[in-house]
Design a protein around this motif. Structure first.
Motif, PDB file in Angstrom:
ATOM      1  N   PRO A 123       0.831  -1.208   0.000  1.00 33.66           N
ATOM      2  CA  PRO A 123       0.000   0.000   0.000  1.00 33.66           C
ATOM      3  C   PRO A 123       0.863   1.254   0.000  1.00 33.66           C
ATOM      4  CG  PRO A 123       0.005  -1.016   2.169  1.00 33.66           C
ATOM      5  CD  PRO A 123       0.731  -1.960   1.259  1.00 33.66           C
ATOM      6  N   PRO A 124       0.345   2.377  -0.481  1.00 33.99           N
ATOM      7  CA  PRO A 124       1.121   3.626  -0.505  1.00 33.99           C
ATOM      8  C   PRO A 124       1.624   3.994   0.890  1.00 33.99           C
ATOM      9  CG  PRO A 124      -0.891   3.854  -1.789  1.00 33.99           C
ATOM     10  CD  PRO A 124      -0.991   2.542  -1.089  1.00 33.99           C
ATOM     11  N   GLY A 125       2.846   4.510   0.912  1.00 30.76           N
ATOM     12  CA  GLY A 125       3.447   4.945   2.161  1.00 30.76           C
ATOM     13  C   GLY A 125       4.295   3.898   2.848  1.00 30.76           C
ATOM     14  N   THR A 126       4.296   2.660   2.337  1.00 35.52           N
ATOM     15  CA  THR A 126       5.038   1.585   2.998  1.00 35.52           C
ATOM     16  C   THR A 126       6.401   1.375   2.335  1.00 35.52           C
ATOM     17  OG1 THR A 126       4.006  -0.086   1.570  1.00 35.52           O
ATOM     18  CG2 THR A 126       2.921   0.421   3.654  1.00 35.52           C
ATOM     19  N   PRO A 127       7.339   0.761   3.063  1.00 37.74           N
ATOM     20  CA  PRO A 127       8.661   0.485   2.468  1.00 37.74           C
ATOM     21  C   PRO A 127       8.630  -0.755   1.591  1.00 37.74           C
ATOM     22  CG  PRO A 127       8.612  -0.287   4.737  1.00 37.74           C
ATOM     23  CD  PRO A 127       7.291   0.384   4.482  1.00 37.74           C
ATOM     24  N   VAL A 128       9.516  -0.792   0.632  1.00 33.90           N
ATOM     25  CA  VAL A 128       9.724  -1.968  -0.203  1.00 33.90           C
ATOM     26  C   VAL A 128      11.232  -2.162  -0.328  1.00 33.90           C
ATOM     27  CG1 VAL A 128       9.516  -0.559  -2.307  1.00 33.90           C
ATOM     28  CG2 VAL A 128       9.319  -3.036  -2.448  1.00 33.90           C
ATOM     29  N   LEU A 129      11.709  -3.369  -0.039  1.00 39.44           N
ATOM     30  CA  LEU A 129      13.140  -3.647  -0.082  1.00 39.44           C
ATOM     31  C   LEU A 129      13.571  -3.931  -1.515  1.00 39.44           C
ATOM     32  CD1 LEU A 129      13.595  -5.958   3.053  1.00 39.44           C
ATOM     33  CD2 LEU A 129      13.519  -3.455   2.904  1.00 39.44           C
ATOM     34  N   VAL A 130      14.718  -3.373  -1.893  1.00 42.10           N
ATOM     35  CA  VAL A 130      15.244  -3.556  -3.249  1.00 42.10           C
ATOM     36  C   VAL A 130      16.740  -3.834  -3.165  1.00 42.10           C
ATOM     37  CG1 VAL A 130      13.505  -2.005  -4.244  1.00 42.10           C
ATOM     38  CG2 VAL A 130      15.738  -1.102  -3.592  1.00 42.10           C
ATOM     39  N   GLU A 131      17.250  -4.530  -4.174  1.00 42.18           N
ATOM     40  CA  GLU A 131      18.694  -4.716  -4.266  1.00 42.18           C
ATOM     41  C   GLU A 131      19.359  -3.371  -4.545  1.00 42.18           C
ATOM     42  OE1 GLU A 131      19.168  -9.044  -6.366  1.00 42.18           O
ATOM     43  OE2 GLU A 131      18.125  -7.488  -7.496  1.00 42.18           O
ATOM     44  N   SER A 132      20.595  -3.252  -4.121  1.00 42.90           N
ATOM     45  CA  SER A 132      21.337  -2.021  -4.404  1.00 42.90           C
ATOM     46  C   SER A 132      22.709  -2.382  -4.977  1.00 42.90           C
ATOM     47  CB  SER A 132      21.513  -1.191  -3.132  1.00 42.90           C
ATOM     48  OG  SER A 132      22.183   0.013  -3.407  1.00 42.90           O
ATOM     49  N   PRO A 133      22.949  -1.949  -6.254  1.00 41.09           N
ATOM     50  CA  PRO A 133      22.101  -1.168  -7.151  1.00 41.09           C
ATOM     51  C   PRO A 133      21.012  -2.030  -7.786  1.00 41.09           C
ATOM     52  CG  PRO A 133      24.127  -1.766  -8.269  1.00 41.09           C
ATOM     53  CD  PRO A 133      24.274  -2.262  -6.858  1.00 41.09           C
ATOM     54  N   THR A 134      20.061  -1.363  -8.453  1.00 40.89           N
ATOM     55  CA  THR A 134      18.970  -2.100  -9.077  1.00 40.89           C
ATOM     56  C   THR A 134      18.409  -1.318 -10.263  1.00 40.89           C
ATOM     57  OG1 THR A 134      16.945  -3.341  -8.618  1.00 40.89           O
ATOM     58  CG2 THR A 134      17.091  -1.139  -7.688  1.00 40.89           C
ATOM     59  N   TYR A 135      17.433  -1.912 -10.914  1.00 42.07           N
ATOM     60  CA  TYR A 135      16.835  -1.394 -12.147  1.00 42.07           C
ATOM     61  C   TYR A 135      16.088  -0.078 -11.898  1.00 42.07           C
ATOM     62  CZ  TYR A 135      13.213  -1.351 -15.819  1.00 42.07           C
ATOM     63  OH  TYR A 135      12.359  -0.987 -16.819  1.00 42.07           O
ATOM     64  N   VAL A 151      13.872   0.826  -0.079  1.00 41.67           N
ATOM     65  CA  VAL A 151      14.927   0.711   0.923  1.00 41.67           C
ATOM     66  C   VAL A 151      16.016  -0.199   0.348  1.00 41.67           C
ATOM     67  CG1 VAL A 151      15.532  -0.065   3.250  1.00 41.67           C
ATOM     68  CG2 VAL A 151      13.297   1.011   2.813  1.00 41.67           C
ATOM     69  N   PRO A 152      17.262   0.284   0.227  1.00 46.63           N
ATOM     70  CA  PRO A 152      18.298  -0.516  -0.432  1.00 46.63           C
ATOM     71  C   PRO A 152      18.833  -1.627   0.463  1.00 46.63           C
ATOM     72  CG  PRO A 152      19.220   1.554   0.344  1.00 46.63           C
ATOM     73  CD  PRO A 152      17.752   1.627   0.618  1.00 46.63           C
ATOM     74  N   VAL A 153      19.092  -2.781  -0.161  1.00 45.00           N
ATOM     75  CA  VAL A 153      19.775  -3.897   0.498  1.00 45.00           C
ATOM     76  C   VAL A 153      21.003  -4.215  -0.358  1.00 45.00           C
ATOM     77  CG1 VAL A 153      19.612  -6.261   1.337  1.00 45.00           C
ATOM     78  CG2 VAL A 153      17.575  -4.796   1.323  1.00 45.00           C
ATOM     79  N   PRO A 154      22.213  -3.991   0.144  1.00 40.63           N
ATOM     80  CA  PRO A 154      23.414  -4.178  -0.683  1.00 40.63           C
ATOM     81  C   PRO A 154      23.543  -5.600  -1.235  1.00 40.63           C
ATOM     82  CG  PRO A 154      23.941  -2.929   1.288  1.00 40.63           C
ATOM     83  CD  PRO A 154      22.538  -3.427   1.463  1.00 40.63           C
ATOM     84  N   ALA A 155      24.062  -5.663  -2.449  1.00 41.50           N
ATOM     85  CA  ALA A 155      24.328  -6.936  -3.119  1.00 41.50           C
ATOM     86  C   ALA A 155      25.784  -6.955  -3.549  1.00 41.50           C
ATOM     87  CB  ALA A 155      23.407  -7.117  -4.320  1.00 41.50           C
ATOM     88  N   ASP A 156      26.326  -8.165  -3.749  1.00 41.34           N
ATOM     89  CA  ASP A 156      27.691  -8.312  -4.254  1.00 41.34           C
ATOM     90  C   ASP A 156      27.668  -9.213  -5.479  1.00 41.34           C
ATOM     91  OD1 ASP A 156      27.393 -10.903  -3.248  1.00 41.34           O
ATOM     92  OD2 ASP A 156      28.439 -10.453  -1.378  1.00 41.34           O
ATOM     93  N   THR A 157      28.798  -9.776  -5.833  1.00 38.38           N
ATOM     94  CA  THR A 157      28.863 -10.588  -7.050  1.00 38.38           C
ATOM     95  C   THR A 157      28.095 -11.894  -6.939  1.00 38.38           C
ATOM     96  OG1 THR A 157      30.959 -11.532  -6.287  1.00 38.38           O
ATOM     97  CG2 THR A 157      31.080  -9.620  -7.750  1.00 38.38           C
ATOM     98  N   ASP A 158      27.626 -12.267  -5.745  1.00 36.91           N
ATOM     99  CA  ASP A 158      26.798 -13.454  -5.548  1.00 36.91           C
ATOM    100  C   ASP A 158      25.346 -13.101  -5.285  1.00 36.91           C
ATOM    101  OD1 ASP A 158      28.796 -15.378  -5.914  1.00 36.91           O
ATOM    102  OD2 ASP A 158      29.473 -15.214  -3.839  1.00 36.91           O
ATOM    103  N   GLY A 159      24.965 -11.867  -5.573  1.00 33.49           N
ATOM    104  CA  GLY A 159      23.586 -11.456  -5.375  1.00 33.49           C
ATOM    105  C   GLY A 159      23.375 -10.763  -4.043  1.00 33.49           C
TER     106      GLY A 159
END
Length: 574
Positions: free
Chosen positions: A291-303, A318-326
């Motif tokens: 719903p609007p106003g809520t957080p959504v976790l995403v890979e960082s960097p991402t599309y 909200v960014p979640v860091p990724a490395d060469t293994d995702g």
């Protein structure tokens, strides 16, 4: 990659109309003809008609005949001269089609320049007169006039001819300043103001100026697209009974079955919705799950396109860091605890922009963490059909290993075919499927049936697996050429991962090279690259650029593009 078979009702053996070149006064024109239906073998004759083996590319661009599995009653061998004739005819037809496109544009340009000779409502020369004057086919004249009619310059009346259109009224400049207040007031009560910023997406959609090498593209170059297979599929689809009728809102059953087989596991056609491409599917999924106003976790960097959709829906990425293994499972678990998010968006295969593949030991961890948090995982499987020739066996989609409905799977045919074949799928289990279905129906009703029929014709044709093999080979070659050129010309740029799928490389810039200044200098030297900043939803750790090797003309252009990037770096260094 082996393409799954598609069960369809047999199509007619009467093909589309073709154009055969004829000579008129020393110039080539086209005359439309209809090929005859294939002759049939009389019953009871006991004879077997010889079957032509498909022609496939051989070494050094030569044509070779693919081997056939012999049946009990072996068919007679086709004389080489017949196979050669087929190849020559196919090439000639391709040339005629390309020439026809050019002729239409040239004739439309000539007629456009002559319109001032006619008063509004004045009649243009007849089609027969235009054919004789410009030495083109009637089809070319019809298409050129249709183009001018679409531009509002002429009006065509059946049986009467074409006439110059009445001039359009000069638009009146209005006062739209009131909209600034209205649009600002709209976000006053929102917890997370909806910001629609498409700049990160437009970078990959906008064509660069002429002469600029396109390292910022997001699709296959026209030379890599299956244009002839797509044209044939669309022609066959348009002739199917009911092709222009209303399709089921969930999508054609046969197309849903094909996508379900491609995803694998226990996914069935009942778990799928056909969508208008991957971007539409991501939009539907985010609106359904958060719903609007809520957080959504995403890979960082991402599309960037996903970030733009999330922000436009009033969500807080909200960014979640990724490395060469995702994505890193430990940081993902911490992010769920800290934010209370109920959605995580990821690209486990050939992640955009890094090209990383989620490591086997992390796949189960991601599903376990999301399940424990009571959250959904939106799996964007956009690049599965862009695997490179030297890739190992690909892991199955996360959705194929998820019996509990945690994963909402997104996939599409667009990246591996054409930007205009916007056909994709959403797969989900449980009550969430009904919410996804409701949102899609409200937004767009359904995907046009002719497009779905064309997609079915394409993936069920023998040309489909051949196309995928050709793309896999070419992408590997281009990747290696680009990586070699970067190592030679830009040794200080960091390339942490060499992907075995996808269509781009992700470079970290040296600290002394500012990202924005480099991209501006690169345009001056004649090369466009995608900036790294839009791929981060928070402050980036360093400057980056993304270089696409799929949208350029070939290896020579790749080498030249990197040389121009080197010149841009030297310009900044002074």
């Amino acid at each position: 990659m082996r393409a799954a078979s598609v069960e369809r009702t047999a199509t007619s053996d009467q093909g589309p109309k073709l154009s055969r070149p004829q000579t008129v006064d020393g110039k080539v024109s086209e005359k439309e003809i209809t090929p005859r239906a294939a002759s049939r073998v009389p019953r009871g004759s006991g004879s077997v008609r010889p079957a032509l083996a498909p022609v496939v590319p051989g070494p050094a661009g030569s044509a070779a005949v693919a081997p056939r599995v012999k049946s009990v009653a072996a068919a007679p061998r086709v004389p080489p001269v017949v196979v050669t004739a087929i190849v020559v005819v196919a090439v000639a037809l391709s040339c005629v089609l390309m020439s026809e496109r050019s002729s239409v544009a040239e004739l439309a340009h000539s007629l456009r320049a002559e319109l001032n000779r006619y008063s509004p409502g004045g009649k243009l020369p007849s089609s027969r007169a235009l054919v004789e004057r410009y030495r083109v086919s009637p089809v070319t004249v019809t298409r050129a006039l249709a183009q001018l009619a679409a531009e509002g310059l002429v009006v065509t009346r059946p049986g009467a001819g074409a006439f110059r259109a009445e001039p359009r009224a000069t638009p009146v400049a209005g006062d739209t300043s009131w909209q600034e207040v209205a649009l600002s007031a709209d976000t006053a009560t929102e917890l997370v103001p909806r910001a629609v910023d498409a700049s990160g997406v437009l970078v990959t959609l906008s064509a660069p100026p002429p002469g600029v090498i396109e390292f910022n593209g997001g699709y296959l170059h026209p030379s890599l697209q299956p244009e002839h297979a797509l044209a044939g599929a669309l022609a066959r689809a348009g002739r199917r009974p009911g092709a222009w009728g209303r399709p089921p809102t969930d999508g054609l059953p046969e197309l849903r079955q094909w996508f379900a087989r491609e995803i694998g596991g226990s996914i069935t056609a009942a778990d799928l919705l056909i969508t208008a491409g991957g971007q539409s599917a991501i939009t539907t999924a985010l609106r359904a799950l958060a719903p609007p106003g809520t957080p959504v976790l995403v890979e960082s960097p991402t599309y960037p396109g996903m970030l733009a959709v999330a922000r436009a829906a009033g969500l807080r990425p909200v960014p979640v860091p990724a490395d060469t293994d995702g994505v890193r499972p430990d940081l993902l678990e911490a992010a769920f605890r800290a934010t209370g998010a109920r959605v995580f968006v990821c690209q486990p295969l050939f992640q955009n922009p890094t090209g990383a593949v989620l490591a086997p030991e992390r796949r189960g961890e991601v599903l376990r963490i999301a399940r424990a948090a009571g959250a959904f995982v939106i799996e964007d499987d956009f690049a599965r059909r862009l695997v490179h020739e030297d890739a190992p066996a690909l892991p199955a989609p996360l959705a194929a290993e998820d019996p509990d409905g945690v994963v909402v799977h997104v996939c599409s045919l667009t990246k591996a075919t054409s930007p205009s074949l916007r056909v994709g799928a959403l797969a989900a289990r449980g009550p969430v499927l009904e919410r996804l279905r409701a949102i899609q129906v409200v937004d767009s009703f359904f995907v046009p049936r002719p497009l779905q029929e064309a997609a079915l014709e394409l993936v069920g044709a023998p040309a489909w697996p051949r196309h995928l093999r050709a793309v896999a080979q070419e992408l590997r070659n281009r990747r290696d050429v680009l990586a070699g050129a970067v190592a030679l010309q830009l040794p200080d740029a960091g390339l942490a991962h060499l992907p075995y799928g996808g269509y781009h490389l992700w470079l970290r810039l040296p600290d002394a090279v500012p990202e924005a200044a480099l991209l501006a200098a690169a345009l001056r030297t004649g090369v466009a690259a995608a900036p790294g900043r839009p791929y981060f939803c928070a402050e980036p750790p360093a400057g980056h650029i993304r270089l696409s090797f799929a949208g350029v003309a070939g290896p020579a252009e790749i080498v030249e593009g990197v040389r121009r990037l080197r010149a841009a770096v030297d310009e900044l260094a002074g």
